[in-house]
Design an enzyme around this catalytic site. Structure first.
Site, PDB file in Angstrom:
ATOM      1  N   GLU A  92       0.985  -1.100  -0.178  1.00 33.27           N
ATOM      2  CA  GLU A  92       0.091   0.094   0.083  1.00 33.27           C
ATOM      3  C   GLU A  92       0.832   1.331  -0.035  1.00 33.27           C
ATOM      4  OE1 GLU A  92      -4.270  -1.339   2.093  1.00 33.27           O
ATOM      5  OE2 GLU A  92      -2.465  -0.741   3.395  1.00 33.27           O
ATOM      6  N   CYS A 110       3.578   8.619   0.613  1.00 35.85           N
ATOM      7  CA  CYS A 110       4.298   7.846   1.761  1.00 35.85           C
ATOM      8  C   CYS A 110       4.637   6.533   1.302  1.00 35.85           C
ATOM      9  CB  CYS A 110       3.168   7.731   3.007  1.00 35.85           C
ATOM     10  SG  CYS A 110       3.948   6.488   4.152  1.00 35.85           S
ATOM     11  N   CYS A 117       6.967  -6.406   6.984  1.00 28.39           N
ATOM     12  CA  CYS A 117       8.224  -5.845   7.780  1.00 28.39           C
ATOM     13  C   CYS A 117       8.676  -6.942   8.748  1.00 28.39           C
ATOM     14  CB  CYS A 117       7.611  -4.416   8.309  1.00 28.39           C
ATOM     15  SG  CYS A 117       9.043  -3.819   9.159  1.00 28.39           S
ATOM     16  N   CYS A 121       6.651  -3.843  15.328  1.00 28.87           N
ATOM     17  CA  CYS A 121       6.298  -3.094  16.162  1.00 28.87           C
ATOM     18  C   CYS A 121       4.718  -3.545  16.823  1.00 28.87           C
ATOM     19  CB  CYS A 121       6.179  -1.568  15.698  1.00 28.87           C
ATOM     20  SG  CYS A 121       7.762  -0.995  15.190  1.00 28.87           S
ATOM     21  N   CYS A 124       1.633  -1.888  14.957  1.00 31.99           N
ATOM     22  CA  CYS A 124       1.670  -1.569  13.364  1.00 31.99           C
ATOM     23  C   CYS A 124       1.066  -3.049  12.775  1.00 31.99           C
ATOM     24  CB  CYS A 124       3.012  -1.664  13.000  1.00 31.99           C
ATOM     25  SG  CYS A 124       3.197  -1.546  11.194  1.00 31.99           S
ATOM     26  N   GLU A 170      10.843  -1.401   6.904  1.00 36.95           N
ATOM     27  CA  GLU A 170      12.053  -0.480   7.550  1.00 36.95           C
ATOM     28  C   GLU A 170      12.840  -0.140   6.476  1.00 36.95           C
ATOM     29  OE1 GLU A 170      13.280   0.814  10.720  1.00 36.95           O
ATOM     30  OE2 GLU A 170      14.713   1.260   8.969  1.00 36.95           O
ATOM     31  N   LEU A 225      10.628   6.715  17.470  1.00 47.83           N
ATOM     32  CA  LEU A 225      11.389   6.791  19.011  1.00 47.83           C
ATOM     33  C   LEU A 225      10.102   5.938  19.941  1.00 47.83           C
ATOM     34  CD1 LEU A 225      13.282   7.582  20.917  1.00 47.83           C
ATOM     35  CD2 LEU A 225      12.319   9.794  21.318  1.00 47.83           C
ATOM     36  N   HIS A 226       8.983   6.662  19.931  1.00 49.35           N
ATOM     37  CA  HIS A 226       7.919   6.129  20.596  1.00 49.35           C
ATOM     38  C   HIS A 226       8.028   5.940  22.072  1.00 49.35           C
ATOM     39  CE1 HIS A 226       6.301   5.581  16.791  1.00 49.35           C
ATOM     40  NE2 HIS A 226       7.179   4.596  16.656  1.00 49.35           N
ATOM     41  N   CYS A 342      -0.716   6.014  10.153  1.00 48.26           N
ATOM     42  CA  CYS A 342       0.497   5.310  10.470  1.00 48.26           C
ATOM     43  C   CYS A 342       0.197   4.076  11.547  1.00 48.26           C
ATOM     44  CB  CYS A 342       1.316   6.143  11.772  1.00 48.26           C
ATOM     45  SG  CYS A 342       1.992   7.513  11.169  1.00 48.26           S
TER      46      CYS A 342
HETATM   47  S1  SF4 Z   1       6.103   0.525  12.452  1.00 47.38           S
HETATM   48 FE1  SF4 Z   1       7.523   0.457  10.674  1.00 47.38          FE
HETATM   49  S2  SF4 Z   1       9.158  -0.634  11.294  1.00 47.38           S
HETATM   50 FE2  SF4 Z   1       7.620  -0.986  12.866  1.00 47.38          FE
HETATM   51  S3  SF4 Z   1       6.580  -2.993  11.991  1.00 47.38           S
HETATM   52 FE3  SF4 Z   1       5.512  -1.301  11.096  1.00 47.38          FE
HETATM   53  S4  SF4 Z   1       6.389  -0.835   9.306  1.00 47.38           S
HETATM   54 FE4  SF4 Z   1       7.708  -2.183  10.265  1.00 47.38          FE
END
Ligand code: SF4
Length: 360
Positions: A92, A110, A117, A121, A124, A170, A225-226, A342
């Site tokens: 996407e 984007c 990935c 995370c 995500c 990433e 960073l989070h 995001c």
């Molecule tokens: S936030 Fe970015 S680095 Fe983390 S799992 Fe999702 S796509 Fe991967």
């Protein structure tokens, strides 16, 4: 001989290919413009290149357009595109704030850099789906070319002006391909997108942060960073276990000493990282650096453990950062209604059958 991906070639590489195959040097410039400026899908479109040369080139180079198989439009102007790749994988891509009645000065896309990935995370959807493979240069560049070509049908003046490598994947785990894509998109005879209008966002692949400072000091750097605490960040961004905060921040300071560039730090705000104590840790961690912090209230992802914090919690965090002289803004969420924000991107292809919608 294995064919080369025409969309992954710089103009100087095309010159070499032309000369090696007894094709006049100026053809390379024509091909590059057709491919990287106009987004040509086929050699037949290149009307100013003679049939004989086109046939020769077809034997050496391949042109592989990405198929747009779904376009979704958010009520805030964001558009999301689902692409099918040649091996039936899908990715996407999000065009933020697209509205042809708005100024054309800023059209930000984007881009995805991987299918899935491996970082995983916890907030995500892409990470939850696992990792399939890296995207090729042609597939990353192709996202810009297809969106441009598709939208120019409704607005012939449409042009992508800004890029963020913040979609699926990433980018630093596909470093070479991302850097070459940037070079291609920056080319004078291609999309001509300024280096400073492109930003790579990383979850914290430390060795590549310093390498980027050496390889390309013009492109922007953003860090997901989070959290300012290792024990919290370990759970949100598993990359932190390999490269904990001390190493990450040391690399960022090093990057800054080489490039003198401001770094953007992204903080997806959730119920685990909005305490006053956490806010004070952010201030301590980033003190003395030239930074901008984007606070992004997390978007709901099905199956995720993390939840969106209250508006009160968000303003308290912002006030503490401001009091610590850290420039900060709350980033407006885009495309939440079409799951384009995001952490919401994922592959959708598995159970559905689509016909391409961007053929010519
Ligand atoms: S936030 Fe970015 S680095 Fe983390 S799992 Fe999702 S796509 Fe991967």
């Amino acid at each position: 001989m294995e064919k080369l991906d025409c969309r992954a070639c710089l103009e100087e590489e095309l010159i070499e290919i032309c000369l090696e195959n007894n094709i006049k040097k100026f053809r390379a410039n024509q091909i590059f413009k057709w491919v990287q400026q106009k987004g040509a899908h086929d050699w037949e479109e290149m009307k100013n290149i003679g049939k004989e040369d086109r046939e020769k080139l077809r034997e050496i180079l391949y042109l592989q357009p990405l198929e747009i198989i779904r376009e979704q439009r958010s009520k805030d102007g964001t558009r999301k595109f689902l692409f099918r790749l040649v091996d039936e994988e899908s990715i996407e891509t999000v065009l933020m704030d697209y509205d042809k009645t708005l100024s054309r000065d800023r059209q930000t896309i984007c881009l995805s850099t991987q299918v899935g990935c491996p970082v995983g995370c916890s907030f995500c959807a892409t990470g939850m789906a696992g990792f399939q493979r890296n995207l090729t240069v042609g597939e990353i560049t192709g996202q810009v070319l297809e969106v441009m070509r598709y939208l120019q049908k409704e607005d012939p003046e449409f042009k992508v002006t800004n890029i963020v490598f913040m979609g699926m994947g990433e980018p630093f785990l596909n470093y070479e391909a991302v850097l070459k894509t940037i070079e291609i998109l920056n080319s004078e005879n291609g999309q001509k997108i300024g280096m400073r209008r492109m930003t790579i966002s990383t979850s914290g692949v430390v060795p590549k942060i310093v390498q980027l400072a050496k390889d390309n000091s013009q492109v922007g750097l953003a860090i997901s960073l989070h959290s300012a605490k290792d024990e919290v960040r370990d759970n949100l961004v598993p990359m932190n276990k390999k490269y904990p905060l001390a190493k990450l921040i040391r690399a960022c300071r090093n990057y800054q000493s080489i490039t003198n560039r401001r770094i953007t730090f992204e903080v997806a705000l959730n119920n685990q990282n909005t305490s006053r104590e956490e806010a004070k840790e952010f201030v301590k961690l980033l003190k003395g650096m030239t930074v901008h912090v984007n606070l992004i209230p997390v978007n709901p992802v099905q199956g995720s453990r993390v939840k969106r914090p209250s508006n009160k919690e968000i303003s308290v965090l912002k006030e503490i950062l401001e009091a610590g002289r850290i420039p900060v803004s709350i980033r407006e969420e885009k495309g939440v209604d079409i799951e384009a924000a995001c952490g919401q991107l994922r592959q959708r292809l598995e159970c559905e059958v689509y016909e391409p919608i961007n053929q010519n």
